[in-house]
Design a protein around this motif. Sequence first.
Motif, short mmCIF file in Angstrom:
data_model
loop_
_atom_site.label_atom_id
_atom_site.label_comp_id
_atom_site.label_asym_id
_atom_site.label_seq_id
_atom_site.Cartn_x
_atom_site.Cartn_y
_atom_site.Cartn_z
N PHE B 91 12.78 -28.11 13.32
CA PHE B 91 11.43 -27.63 13.53
C PHE B 91 10.99 -26.71 12.39
CE2 PHE B 91 8.12 -25.05 15.68
CZ PHE B 91 7.27 -26.09 16.04
N PHE B 94 10.10 -28.73 9.37
CA PHE B 94 8.78 -29.34 9.59
C PHE B 94 7.67 -28.33 9.33
CE2 PHE B 94 5.29 -29.66 12.70
CZ PHE B 94 4.67 -30.81 12.22
N LEU B 95 7.81 -27.15 9.89
CA LEU B 95 6.77 -26.12 9.72
C LEU B 95 6.54 -25.80 8.26
CD1 LEU B 95 7.48 -23.54 12.60
CD2 LEU B 95 5.77 -25.36 12.52
N VAL B 98 6.08 -29.67 5.98
CA VAL B 98 4.96 -30.52 6.36
C VAL B 98 3.68 -29.71 6.59
CG1 VAL B 98 4.09 -32.24 8.00
CG2 VAL B 98 6.51 -32.25 7.35
N LEU B 99 3.80 -28.65 7.37
CA LEU B 99 2.58 -27.87 7.68
C LEU B 99 2.27 -26.80 6.64
CD1 LEU B 99 2.64 -27.32 11.56
CD2 LEU B 99 1.82 -29.28 10.24
N GLY B 100 3.28 -26.39 5.87
CA GLY B 100 3.03 -25.35 4.87
C GLY B 100 3.02 -23.95 5.44
N VAL B 101 3.69 -23.75 6.57
CA VAL B 101 3.79 -22.42 7.16
C VAL B 101 4.73 -21.58 6.29
CG1 VAL B 101 4.62 -21.16 9.21
CG2 VAL B 101 3.33 -23.30 9.49
N SER B 102 4.49 -20.29 6.24
CA SER B 102 5.35 -19.40 5.45
C SER B 102 6.76 -19.40 6.02
CB SER B 102 4.80 -17.97 5.48
OG SER B 102 4.89 -17.43 6.78
N LEU B 125 10.83 -35.88 16.24
CA LEU B 125 10.53 -35.06 15.07
C LEU B 125 11.47 -35.42 13.92
CD1 LEU B 125 8.78 -32.77 13.89
CD2 LEU B 125 10.52 -31.16 14.70
N PHE B 128 10.36 -38.61 12.44
CA PHE B 128 9.16 -38.38 11.62
C PHE B 128 9.54 -37.80 10.26
CE2 PHE B 128 5.94 -35.47 10.04
CZ PHE B 128 4.78 -36.23 10.08
#
Lengths: 137, 137
Positions: B91, B94-95, B98-102, B125, B128
């Motif tokens: 997870f 992925f963050l 894929v999402l570009g979270v810090s 996930l 993916f």
Amino acid sequence: METWKEFEANELTHSAAHHLIAIHELGAEYGGWARVSDIAKDLGITRGSVSINLRALKKRGYVVTDEHRMVKLSAKGLEVANSVKSKKAGFKTFLIDVLGVSEAQAEIDSCKIEHLISEETSERLAQFMDEHKPAHH
Amino acid sequence: METWKEFEANELTHSAAHHLIAIHELGAEYGGWARVSDIAKDLGITRGSVSINLRALKKRGYVVTDEHRMVKLSAKGLEVANSVKSKKAGFKTFLIDVLGVSEAQAEIDSCKIEHLISEETSERLAQFMDEHKPAHH
DNA sequence: GTCAAATGTTTGGTATGTCAAACTATTTCC
DNA sequence: GGAAATAGTTTGACATACCAAACATTTGAC
């Protein structure tokens, strides 16, 4: 190294989040006002539990009551209720539409984590979903 | 309608999951064996709390102890510790990717939900992420 | 207007998970 | 091998969150 303690420091517990959501939904047709026993029925817990839990939520400024003991979300309570609901909806949609998770499991998983997802992550997820919308003509 | 209660029915609490992970990591160099006070130090809680929490985890079959009060994960405990760790890692990746979270926020969010994600969701996930691996030549 | 039903609160109980502090047991140091 | 330090457990406290059941209040039916 003690990141794990952030869990305890979360603004809302799972239970508190669902109390706020219940008030929000039950009050929808009554100007936001809901009753203790309807909240209890909605959550499947006793009136006594709700009574005690609401005392704490009131003290913390998430709900207000009137002279007839009707319960309503404060501005702050409404804000977090909406935030939690939108996090859940966004994550559930992602699970179903992007990952292909079953509806039933997506409902359970999104419900478990709805109150734990940060603003940053929920914003990035919304952005991702926006960029990956089904193409239109 | 009472999906929200699934949270309470989760196999592991956040605290229990981190006790298992701590034992796993501390024991890595010692054949899986760890000491109460090292677990306490690792988690940043008292020896007393760990002592009590381990009693419950032992009763539930997640950990075993030897005659020197050393603590180790059972096969079942090892399995869930690995499962939780891999859910967190997947997870978090992925963050970030894929999402570009810090990194910092991804660490916190993944730590909060690691023990709550279903097998179905974590498998999807992983699938993916596998399908969206950076292209290679 | 009275009485019953419904509603809300309180109390005492359980369970988890934390603390501090007292206590016991073990290990280490010399 | 004895004293001090370290390790582990237990106890009493607190906070959350639930229950059942007793109690108080309000509402509604007639």
